[in-house]
Design a protein around this motif. Structure first.
Motif, PDB file in Angstrom:
ATOM      1  N   ILE A 179      -4.991  90.269 114.988  1.00 35.46           N
ATOM      2  CA  ILE A 179      -6.225  91.048 114.845  1.00 35.46           C
ATOM      3  C   ILE A 179      -5.839  92.517 114.755  1.00 35.46           C
ATOM      4  O   ILE A 179      -5.240  93.063 115.686  1.00 35.46           O
ATOM      5  N   LYS A 180      -6.205  93.148 113.667  1.00 36.73           N
ATOM      6  CA  LYS A 180      -5.873  94.566 113.476  1.00 36.73           C
ATOM      7  C   LYS A 180      -6.981  95.474 113.991  1.00 36.73           C
ATOM      8  O   LYS A 180      -6.730  96.496 114.638  1.00 36.73           O
ATOM      9  N   THR A 181      -8.242  95.127 113.673  1.00 36.87           N
ATOM     10  CA  THR A 181      -9.380  96.003 113.955  1.00 36.87           C
ATOM     11  C   THR A 181     -10.570  95.197 114.440  1.00 36.87           C
ATOM     12  O   THR A 181     -10.841  94.105 113.916  1.00 36.87           O
ATOM     13  N   VAL A 182     -11.291  95.741 115.421  1.00 40.75           N
ATOM     14  CA  VAL A 182     -12.574  95.177 115.847  1.00 40.75           C
ATOM     15  C   VAL A 182     -13.566  96.326 115.959  1.00 40.75           C
ATOM     16  O   VAL A 182     -13.305  97.326 116.624  1.00 40.75           O
ATOM     17  N   ILE A 183     -14.717  96.181 115.286  1.00 41.80           N
ATOM     18  CA  ILE A 183     -15.753  97.211 115.328  1.00 41.80           C
ATOM     19  C   ILE A 183     -17.119  96.556 115.458  1.00 41.80           C
ATOM     20  O   ILE A 183     -17.367  95.500 114.870  1.00 41.80           O
ATOM     21  N   GLY A 184     -18.001  97.183 116.248  1.00 39.81           N
ATOM     22  CA  GLY A 184     -19.373  96.711 116.356  1.00 39.81           C
ATOM     23  C   GLY A 184     -19.860  96.713 117.786  1.00 39.81           C
ATOM     24  O   GLY A 184     -19.194  97.201 118.697  1.00 39.81           O
ATOM     25  N   GLY A 185     -21.035  96.156 118.004  1.00 40.11           N
ATOM     26  CA  GLY A 185     -21.576  96.057 119.348  1.00 40.11           C
ATOM     27  C   GLY A 185     -20.828  95.026 120.162  1.00 40.11           C
ATOM     28  O   GLY A 185     -20.604  93.904 119.704  1.00 40.11           O
ATOM     29  N   PHE A 186     -20.443  95.388 121.383  1.00 38.99           N
ATOM     30  CA  PHE A 186     -19.710  94.473 122.258  1.00 38.99           C
ATOM     31  C   PHE A 186     -20.589  93.917 123.375  1.00 38.99           C
ATOM     32  O   PHE A 186     -20.159  93.074 124.144  1.00 38.99           O
ATOM     33  N   HIS A 187     -21.806  94.410 123.511  1.00 36.51           N
ATOM     34  CA  HIS A 187     -22.765  93.973 124.534  1.00 36.51           C
ATOM     35  C   HIS A 187     -22.167  94.009 125.936  1.00 36.51           C
ATOM     36  O   HIS A 187     -22.291  93.062 126.724  1.00 36.51           O
ATOM     37  N   LEU A 188     -21.530  95.117 126.242  1.00 33.44           N
ATOM     38  CA  LEU A 188     -20.975  95.361 127.572  1.00 33.44           C
ATOM     39  C   LEU A 188     -21.733  96.527 128.187  1.00 33.44           C
ATOM     40  O   LEU A 188     -21.853  97.585 127.570  1.00 33.44           O
ATOM     41  N   LYS A 189     -22.222  96.348 129.414  1.00 35.65           N
ATOM     42  CA  LYS A 189     -23.106  97.340 130.020  1.00 35.65           C
ATOM     43  C   LYS A 189     -22.449  98.151 131.130  1.00 35.65           C
ATOM     44  O   LYS A 189     -22.793  99.305 131.351  1.00 35.65           O
ATOM     45  N   VAL A 247      -4.386  94.703 119.524  1.00 30.76           N
ATOM     46  CA  VAL A 247      -5.322  95.158 118.496  1.00 30.76           C
ATOM     47  C   VAL A 247      -5.115  96.658 118.277  1.00 30.76           C
ATOM     48  O   VAL A 247      -5.104  97.439 119.223  1.00 30.76           O
ATOM     49  N   GLU A 248      -4.969  97.064 117.027  1.00 27.79           N
ATOM     50  CA  GLU A 248      -4.624  98.453 116.711  1.00 27.79           C
ATOM     51  C   GLU A 248      -5.815  99.400 116.804  1.00 27.79           C
ATOM     52  O   GLU A 248      -5.693 100.519 117.299  1.00 27.79           O
ATOM     53  N   THR A 249      -6.962  98.971 116.292  1.00 27.55           N
ATOM     54  CA  THR A 249      -8.141  99.835 116.249  1.00 27.55           C
ATOM     55  C   THR A 249      -9.322  99.110 116.880  1.00 27.55           C
ATOM     56  O   THR A 249      -9.692  98.022 116.433  1.00 27.55           O
ATOM     57  N   ILE A 250      -9.911  99.718 117.908  1.00 31.09           N
ATOM     58  CA  ILE A 250     -11.039  99.129 118.628  1.00 31.09           C
ATOM     59  C   ILE A 250     -12.170 100.142 118.642  1.00 31.09           C
ATOM     60  O   ILE A 250     -12.015 101.248 119.157  1.00 31.09           O
ATOM     61  N   LEU A 251     -13.316  99.761 118.065  1.00 30.14           N
ATOM     62  CA  LEU A 251     -14.436 100.687 117.916  1.00 30.14           C
ATOM     63  C   LEU A 251     -15.717 100.053 118.459  1.00 30.14           C
ATOM     64  O   LEU A 251     -16.564  99.555 117.714  1.00 30.14           O
ATOM     65  N   PRO A 252     -15.893 100.055 119.786  1.00 31.74           N
ATOM     66  CA  PRO A 252     -17.131  99.531 120.369  1.00 31.74           C
ATOM     67  C   PRO A 252     -18.300 100.465 120.084  1.00 31.74           C
ATOM     68  O   PRO A 252     -18.149 101.689 120.063  1.00 31.74           O
ATOM     69  N   SER A 253     -19.479  99.896 119.887  1.00 32.41           N
ATOM     70  CA  SER A 253     -20.626 100.727 119.504  1.00 32.41           C
ATOM     71  C   SER A 253     -21.928 100.076 119.953  1.00 32.41           C
ATOM     72  O   SER A 253     -21.934  99.100 120.701  1.00 32.41           O
ATOM     73  N   HIS A 254     -23.035 100.624 119.508  1.00 35.94           N
ATOM     74  CA  HIS A 254     -24.395 100.095 119.642  1.00 35.94           C
ATOM     75  C   HIS A 254     -24.725  99.665 121.069  1.00 35.94           C
ATOM     76  O   HIS A 254     -25.101 100.489 121.880  1.00 35.94           O
ATOM     77  N   CYS A 255     -24.590  98.377 121.387  1.00 30.41           N
ATOM     78  CA  CYS A 255     -25.015  97.845 122.683  1.00 30.41           C
ATOM     79  C   CYS A 255     -23.909  97.907 123.725  1.00 30.41           C
ATOM     80  O   CYS A 255     -23.978  97.208 124.735  1.00 30.41           O
ATOM     81  N   THR A 256     -22.899  98.736 123.497  1.00 30.15           N
ATOM     82  CA  THR A 256     -21.857  98.974 124.489  1.00 30.15           C
ATOM     83  C   THR A 256     -22.252 100.241 125.239  1.00 30.15           C
ATOM     84  O   THR A 256     -22.199 101.337 124.693  1.00 30.15           O
ATOM     85  N   LEU A 301     -22.531 103.308 128.239  1.00 27.28           N
ATOM     86  CA  LEU A 301     -21.588 104.383 128.561  1.00 27.28           C
ATOM     87  C   LEU A 301     -20.485 103.989 129.549  1.00 27.28           C
ATOM     88  O   LEU A 301     -19.317 104.332 129.317  1.00 27.28           O
ATOM     89  N   PRO A 302     -20.774 103.290 130.661  1.00 28.74           N
ATOM     90  CA  PRO A 302     -19.673 102.938 131.568  1.00 28.74           C
ATOM     91  C   PRO A 302     -18.586 102.106 130.884  1.00 28.74           C
ATOM     92  O   PRO A 302     -17.389 102.325 131.116  1.00 28.74           O
ATOM     93  N   ALA A 303     -19.004 101.156 130.044  1.00 22.59           N
ATOM     94  CA  ALA A 303     -18.029 100.341 129.316  1.00 22.59           C
ATOM     95  C   ALA A 303     -17.332 101.165 128.229  1.00 22.59           C
ATOM     96  O   ALA A 303     -16.116 101.059 128.035  1.00 22.59           O
ATOM     97  N   LEU A 304     -18.104 101.996 127.535  1.00 18.40           N
ATOM     98  CA  LEU A 304     -17.503 102.869 126.514  1.00 18.40           C
ATOM     99  C   LEU A 304     -16.432 103.764 127.124  1.00 18.40           C
ATOM    100  O   LEU A 304     -15.355 103.970 126.533  1.00 18.40           O
ATOM    101  N   ALA A 305     -16.712 104.309 128.305  1.00 18.00           N
ATOM    102  CA  ALA A 305     -15.743 105.180 128.967  1.00 18.00           C
ATOM    103  C   ALA A 305     -14.469 104.421 129.313  1.00 18.00           C
ATOM    104  O   ALA A 305     -13.350 104.949 129.166  1.00 18.00           O
ATOM    105  N   ALA A 306     -14.611 103.173 129.744  1.00 21.66           N
ATOM    106  CA  ALA A 306     -13.437 102.362 130.070  1.00 21.66           C
ATOM    107  C   ALA A 306     -12.587 102.109 128.836  1.00 21.66           C
ATOM    108  O   ALA A 306     -11.348 102.191 128.894  1.00 21.66           O
TER     109      ALA A 306
END
Length: 260
Positions: free
Chosen positions: A198-208, A226-235, A237-242
């Motif tokens: 897996i090289k890249t994962v992007i999108g909502g991860f639904h982590l709160k 995984v080289e590039t990880i881009l969590p968004s949308h339903c991820t 702030l606490p999970a985004l910060a991690a």
């Protein structure tokens, strides 16, 4: 492969934002619109970028049947549309009975689009796969849910799905909301495509929260290298910060383009 962020929770530059997701994915084999957000924001941002979706989109894929991913379908038509058959079920939040389903019924969608539904994976083209229904294989994702269907039964969002692209013998995985679990999605993408890296994962991860699920997800991505990880949308702030602390990933904002 080029991914343009048309709808996201966070605005970039002079672009609009809303609670929702819509990505335009330009690939050598197909140009795919994944989700449409819940209003015409995806069209407004596309216009600001000089993109004519009616001319450029070959295929629309709806990741699942929630309002913030599919209510924008009202503003586009006459395209092939691929989704899970349960995307059209009626669904609500447990605590206040807020409607979470699509504004358009299946019958209305069938009049407006060339609709294809599948609960099993669909190979859209040689290197592009719609994963359809995701097996819930691990013990830390998709264990609880805050939704019910019209009969009051728990709704674990069985229609939640994602796209997998094969690029240079590696996977790029693009997800809408990951109600089924982002690690479950990644493992199923490997199984369906036969590609292990897996090289890249992007999108909502639904982590709160930065909780066990978030920590296990980070550990999974580290093990998978995984080289590039881009969590968004339903991820949230606490999970985004991690994720940012571990991977130094940028925030995903409207108007951005990503080359993979």
């Amino acid at each position: 492969m080029k991914l343009t962020v048309l709808t996201e929770n966070v605005a970039g530059g002079s672009f609009y934002a809303e609670h929702g997701l819509s990505y335009l994915i330009e690939h050598d084999e197909k140009t795919i619109l994944l989700d449409t957000g819940h209003s015409d924001v995806f069209l407004k941002n596309a216009s600001r970028l000089g993109i004519n979706l009616n001319e450029q989109v070959d295929q629309i894929v709806l990741s699942h049947g929630h309002w913030d991913h599919g209510d924008g379908l009202r503003y586009i038509q006459n395209k092939p549309l691929l989704t899970h058959p349960k995307s059209f079920m009626k669904r609500f939040r447990k605590h206040d009975q807020t409607n979470l389903g699509l504004r358009m019924s299946r019958q209305e969608v069938e009049k407006q689009f060339d609709l294809q539904v599948s609960a099993t994976p669909v190979q859209i083209s040689k290197h592009i796969f719609f994963l359809a229904e995701i097996p819930r294989a691990n013990n830390f994702e998709a264990q609880t849910i805050a939704f019910v269907d019209e009969n009051g039964n728990e709704d674990f969002v069985p229609d939640d799905s994602a796209l997998a692209f094969i690029e240079n013998e590696a996977l790029i995985i693009v997800t809408g909301c990951s109600h089924s679990g982002i690690c479950n999605i990644c493992e199923y993408a490997k199984k369906i495509t036969g590609v292990d890296h897996i090289k890249t994962v992007i999108g909502g991860f639904h982590l709160k929260q930065n909780n066990l699920q978030t920590k296990e997800t980070i550990n999974y991505f580290m093990r998978e290298k995984v080289e590039t990880i881009l969590p968004s949308h339903c991820t949230d702030l606490p999970a985004l910060a991690a994720f940012q602390n571990q991977f130094s990933n940028p925030f995903v904002k409207t108007g951005q383009t990503h080359q993979f």
